[in-house]
Scaffold this motif. Structure first.
Motif, PDB file in Angstrom:
ATOM      1  N   GLY A 194       6.034  -0.424  -4.112  1.00 41.49           N
ATOM      2  CA  GLY A 194       6.200   0.740  -4.999  1.00 41.49           C
ATOM      3  C   GLY A 194       4.918   1.357  -5.514  1.00 41.49           C
ATOM      4  N   CYS A 195       5.002   1.824  -6.750  1.00 37.65           N
ATOM      5  CA  CYS A 195       4.026   2.787  -7.280  1.00 37.65           C
ATOM      6  C   CYS A 195       2.779   2.121  -7.875  1.00 37.65           C
ATOM      7  CB  CYS A 195       4.703   3.622  -8.347  1.00 37.65           C
ATOM      8  SG  CYS A 195       5.228   2.620  -9.753  1.00 37.65           S
ATOM      9  N   GLN A 196       1.904   2.968  -8.406  1.00 38.26           N
ATOM     10  CA  GLN A 196       0.668   2.463  -9.025  1.00 38.26           C
ATOM     11  C   GLN A 196       0.941   1.664 -10.294  1.00 38.26           C
ATOM     12  OE1 GLN A 196      -0.691   6.428  -8.836  1.00 38.26           O
ATOM     13  NE2 GLN A 196      -2.575   5.896  -7.785  1.00 38.26           N
ATOM     14  N   MET A 197       2.044   2.003 -10.960  1.00 40.20           N
ATOM     15  CA  MET A 197       2.400   1.227 -12.148  1.00 40.20           C
ATOM     16  C   MET A 197       2.690  -0.226 -11.731  1.00 40.20           C
ATOM     17  SD  MET A 197       2.662   4.397 -13.092  1.00 40.20           S
ATOM     18  CE  MET A 197       4.099   5.352 -12.681  1.00 40.20           C
ATOM     19  N   ASN A 198       3.360  -0.364 -10.599  1.00 45.81           N
ATOM     20  CA  ASN A 198       3.641  -1.721 -10.113  1.00 45.81           C
ATOM     21  C   ASN A 198       2.360  -2.450  -9.721  1.00 45.81           C
ATOM     22  OD1 ASN A 198       6.284  -1.068 -10.500  1.00 45.81           O
ATOM     23  ND2 ASN A 198       6.957  -1.495  -8.412  1.00 45.81           N
ATOM     24  N   GLU A 199       1.445  -1.715  -9.087  1.00 51.35           N
ATOM     25  CA  GLU A 199       0.150  -2.320  -8.725  1.00 51.35           C
ATOM     26  C   GLU A 199      -0.540  -2.850  -9.990  1.00 51.35           C
ATOM     27  OE1 GLU A 199      -1.263  -2.728  -5.792  1.00 51.35           O
ATOM     28  OE2 GLU A 199       0.085  -1.530  -4.523  1.00 51.35           O
ATOM     29  N   ARG A 200      -0.493  -2.018 -10.999  1.00 49.34           N
ATOM     30  CA  ARG A 200      -1.144  -2.380 -12.266  1.00 49.34           C
ATOM     31  C   ARG A 200      -0.452  -3.590 -12.903  1.00 49.34           C
ATOM     32  NH1 ARG A 200      -3.891  -4.361 -15.162  1.00 49.34           N
ATOM     33  NH2 ARG A 200      -4.033  -3.969 -17.381  1.00 49.34           N
ATOM     34  N   LEU A 240       5.532 -14.385  -5.940  1.00 46.76           N
ATOM     35  CA  LEU A 240       6.280 -13.414  -6.741  1.00 46.76           C
ATOM     36  C   LEU A 240       6.334 -12.090  -5.986  1.00 46.76           C
ATOM     37  CD1 LEU A 240       4.620 -14.083 -10.234  1.00 46.76           C
ATOM     38  CD2 LEU A 240       6.826 -14.938  -9.409  1.00 46.76           C
ATOM     39  N   LEU A 241       7.512 -11.480  -5.946  1.00 40.13           N
ATOM     40  CA  LEU A 241       7.645 -10.146  -5.370  1.00 40.13           C
ATOM     41  C   LEU A 241       7.815  -9.162  -6.515  1.00 40.13           C
ATOM     42  CD1 LEU A 241      10.119 -10.789  -2.390  1.00 40.13           C
ATOM     43  CD2 LEU A 241       7.611 -10.956  -2.426  1.00 40.13           C
ATOM     44  N   ASN A 242       6.864  -8.259  -6.641  1.00 33.21           N
ATOM     45  CA  ASN A 242       6.966  -7.224  -7.683  1.00 33.21           C
ATOM     46  C   ASN A 242       7.662  -6.021  -7.052  1.00 33.21           C
ATOM     47  OD1 ASN A 242       6.787  -5.809 -10.002  1.00 33.21           O
ATOM     48  ND2 ASN A 242       4.565  -5.576  -9.981  1.00 33.21           N
ATOM     49  N   THR A 243       8.851  -5.732  -7.523  1.00 34.58           N
ATOM     50  CA  THR A 243       9.781  -4.889  -6.771  1.00 34.58           C
ATOM     51  C   THR A 243       9.847  -3.445  -7.261  1.00 34.58           C
ATOM     52  OG1 THR A 243      11.480  -5.639  -8.283  1.00 34.58           O
ATOM     53  CG2 THR A 243      11.262  -6.841  -6.211  1.00 34.58           C
ATOM     54  N   CYS A 244      10.416  -2.606  -6.382  1.00 27.94           N
ATOM     55  CA  CYS A 244      10.591  -1.172  -6.676  1.00 27.94           C
ATOM     56  C   CYS A 244      12.053  -0.829  -6.433  1.00 27.94           C
ATOM     57  CB  CYS A 244       9.703  -0.371  -5.729  1.00 27.94           C
ATOM     58  SG  CYS A 244      10.040   1.401  -5.749  1.00 27.94           S
ATOM     59  N   GLY A 259       1.481   5.950 -16.560  1.00 26.21           N
ATOM     60  CA  GLY A 259       2.775   5.861 -17.227  1.00 26.21           C
ATOM     61  C   GLY A 259       3.808   6.555 -16.354  1.00 26.21           C
ATOM     62  N   GLN A 260       5.080   6.354 -16.648  1.00 31.07           N
ATOM     63  CA  GLN A 260       6.127   6.989 -15.839  1.00 31.07           C
ATOM     64  C   GLN A 260       6.181   8.491 -16.109  1.00 31.07           C
ATOM     65  OE1 GLN A 260       7.090   3.790 -17.323  1.00 31.07           O
ATOM     66  NE2 GLN A 260       6.522   2.936 -15.342  1.00 31.07           N
ATOM     67  N   ILE A 261       5.759   8.917 -17.311  1.00 34.78           N
ATOM     68  CA  ILE A 261       5.760  10.349 -17.644  1.00 34.78           C
ATOM     69  C   ILE A 261       4.674  10.573 -18.700  1.00 34.78           C
ATOM     70  CG2 ILE A 261       7.800   9.990 -19.161  1.00 34.78           C
ATOM     71  CD1 ILE A 261       8.578  12.977 -18.376  1.00 34.78           C
ATOM     72  N   VAL A 262       3.431  10.544 -18.249  1.00 37.87           N
ATOM     73  CA  VAL A 262       2.302  10.491 -19.198  1.00 37.87           C
ATOM     74  C   VAL A 262       2.217  11.714 -20.113  1.00 37.87           C
ATOM     75  CG1 VAL A 262       0.792   8.907 -17.936  1.00 37.87           C
ATOM     76  CG2 VAL A 262       0.666  11.361 -17.465  1.00 37.87           C
ATOM     77  N   THR A 263       2.748  12.854 -19.629  1.00 36.71           N
ATOM     78  CA  THR A 263       2.671  14.044 -20.476  1.00 36.71           C
ATOM     79  C   THR A 263       3.572  13.917 -21.720  1.00 36.71           C
ATOM     80  OG1 THR A 263       4.091  14.972 -18.770  1.00 36.71           O
ATOM     81  CG2 THR A 263       1.837  15.801 -18.871  1.00 36.71           C
ATOM     82  N   SER A 264       4.454  12.931 -21.736  1.00 33.26           N
ATOM     83  CA  SER A 264       5.262  12.678 -22.949  1.00 33.26           C
ATOM     84  C   SER A 264       4.610  11.626 -23.835  1.00 33.26           C
ATOM     85  CB  SER A 264       6.661  12.183 -22.565  1.00 33.26           C
ATOM     86  OG  SER A 264       7.360  13.190 -21.908  1.00 33.26           O
TER      87      SER A 264
END
Ligand code: 5AD
Length: 467
Positions: free
Chosen positions: A10-16, A43-47, A204-209
């Motif tokens: 998945g995404c960069q948030m998951n990487e982090r 461990l599998l960090n999932t999306c 963040g998932q929606i950083v503008t908020s």
């Protein structure tokens, strides 16, 4: 001490998140295993964003269970992240050899739970509970993990999303929006810069908020927030996210700031103006448009029209000529007709995105779109995916070719993964540049002249090396 291997989907948030869990385990004395088969803990960090991502992780876990039974009966296997959150206990019911299911608000408990499992104190652990203040717990970094991570770091500024786009599972896997304070984030960024980091991406998932849910202190209130004067145009209110950008921008030694993912409707004048005003803010914007049809945008609950989206792009390009604009597009959303899809094609032509990530619509359980009428047949989703991909790739390639002969500034991240003789860096507008470099270039800002292009890559020659 035990060894651990974390595989991330998945995404960069998951990487982090994976990086933070790894750093937490290393601090407790764990070593990093070179492969799954050599690890005491996998461990599998999932999306969960699309079904394909979930199926990949499930199949991987099935394989891991098979080999563990044969070769490593004591190996601990766990799911963490988004699919762990949304499926919880069900994952262990399906695969009883899984030991741990760790939700998105529980990453900071990984070491404690693994200790208990390794010591045989508990047999199975499933923890997907909500936890107050968990947004502030993703803070450990593993800067010596690889050469690249010491130059550029990701900092999580908030968790969750309240937008509830009808296709999207994220509000259910990441929860309601919760933001860290500016002070807390700046302290983490300062520490990273002191350790040699030169570029920070706020995540963040929606950083503008960002900050909309924080208690309204004078410096954070969206309504009372400080004002910035702009010559000739009166005054612009600064939303909390822009206040955060200002605060991070103050950090001496930090060279570049990026952020992802924003929502297009968050690009008010204050944020657009920040691109022109803050030299460290890189001229690159990811603007997930999702569709070019107003009818579909409304069904998706996106909160903007095609016209408003185009106006935002224009404003950004006016404020920062040459800004790199990338997007996400979903094809085959329920009810999408050929006509709607052609509006997406024409939008892509009109905007000329530097790159676009295209997703075939995937029904996610509990989301409103999953039950909408007129689900688009898989074959049509495939066909539209193919047509749009051809168009965006052709545009992107033309844009890449436009760089040939130009001199650009790159921040050098480290040796290229594919060819260690080559070094890799990124332009301010977030394009990858490969060049013949060496360890002394790492972490440097340097100018290179672009000689040729490859697939989503520029090849540069260090014309002027700032050493
Ligand atoms: N199906 C297909 N793509 C999706 N995305 C989010 N949810 C879905 C879904 N159900 C895409 C969006 C988003 C990106 C991260 O993933 O384009 O911007």
């Amino acid at each position: 001490m035990p060894s651990v291997f974390i595989k991330t989907y998945g995404c960069q948030m998951n990487e982090r998140d994976s990086e933070a869990v790894t750093a937490q385990l290393v601090a407790k004395g764990y070593s990093l295993a070179k492969s799954e088969s050599a690890a005491d803990v996998v461990l599998l960090n999932t999306c969960s964003v699309r079904d394909l991502a979930e199926q990949k992780a499930i199949n991987k876990m099935k394989n891991l269970v098979g080999t563990a039974k044969k070769d490593r009966p004591n190996q601990i296997l766990g799911y963490m992240g988004c699919m762990a959150q949304s499926r919880g206990q069900e994952l262990i019911e399906k695969l009883p050899d899984v030991d741990l299911v760790l939700g998105t608000q529980k990453f900071h408990r990984a070491a404690e739970y693994l200790d208990e499992l390794l010591a045989g104190k508990r047999e199975k652990i499933v923890d997907v509970e909500a936890e107050a203040k968990s947004e502030a717990t993703i803070r450990e970094h593993l800067l010596n993990g690889s050469a690249k991570t010491s130059v550029s770091a990701f900092v999580s500024i908030m968790q969750g999303c309240n937008q509830y786009c009808t296709f999207c599972i994220v509000p259910y896997t990441r929860g309601e929006e919760r933001s860290r304070t500016i002070d807390d984030i700046v302290a983490e960024c300062r520490e990273l810069v002191a350790r040699g980091v030169r570029e920070i991406t706020l995540l963040g998932q929606i950083v503008t908020s960002y900050g909309k849910q924080l208690p309204l202190t004078p410096s954070l209130s969206p309504s009372d927030g400080e004002r910035v004067a702009k010559p000739g145009e009166g005054q612009i209110k600064k939303m909390p996210f822009v206040q955060l950008l200002d605060a991070v921008h103050e950090i001496d030694g930090l060279e570049r700031i990026r952020f992802t993912s924003p929502h297009p409707k968050g690009y008010g004048d204050d944020l657009v103006e920040a691109y022109a005003r803050l030299p460290k803010l890189c001229e690159s914007a990811h603007l997930p448009v999702q569709s070019g049809s107003d009818r579909i945008l409304k069904l998706m609950h996106r909160g903007y029209t095609r016209e408003r989206f185009l106006a935002i792009v224009e404003k950004l390009r006016r404020a920062k000529p040459g800004i790199g604009i990338t997007t996400d597009i979903i094809v085959g959303f329920p009810g999408e007709t050929e006509e709607d899809f052609e509006l997406t094609l024409s939008l892509a032509r009109e905007v000329q995105f530097d790159n676009a990530y295209i997703f075939k619509y995937s029904q996610r359980r509990d989301t409103p779109a999953a039950d909408m009428p007129d689900q688009v047949p898989q074959a049509i989703r495939e066909e539209r995916n193919h047509r749009l991909l051809e168009l965006v790739n052709e545009i992107a390639a033309r844009k890449y070719d436009g760089f040939i002969g130009r001199q650009v500034e790159i921040l050098v991240e480290g040796p290229s993964k594919k060819n260690a003789a080559r070094y890799t860096g990124r332009t301010r507008c977030n394009r990858i540049v490969l060049f013949d470099g060496s360890a002394r270039h790492q972490g440097q800002l340097m100018d290179v002249k672009i000689e040729r292009t490859g697939s989503f890559t520029l090849y540069g020659d260090p014309a002027v090396v700032n050493l």
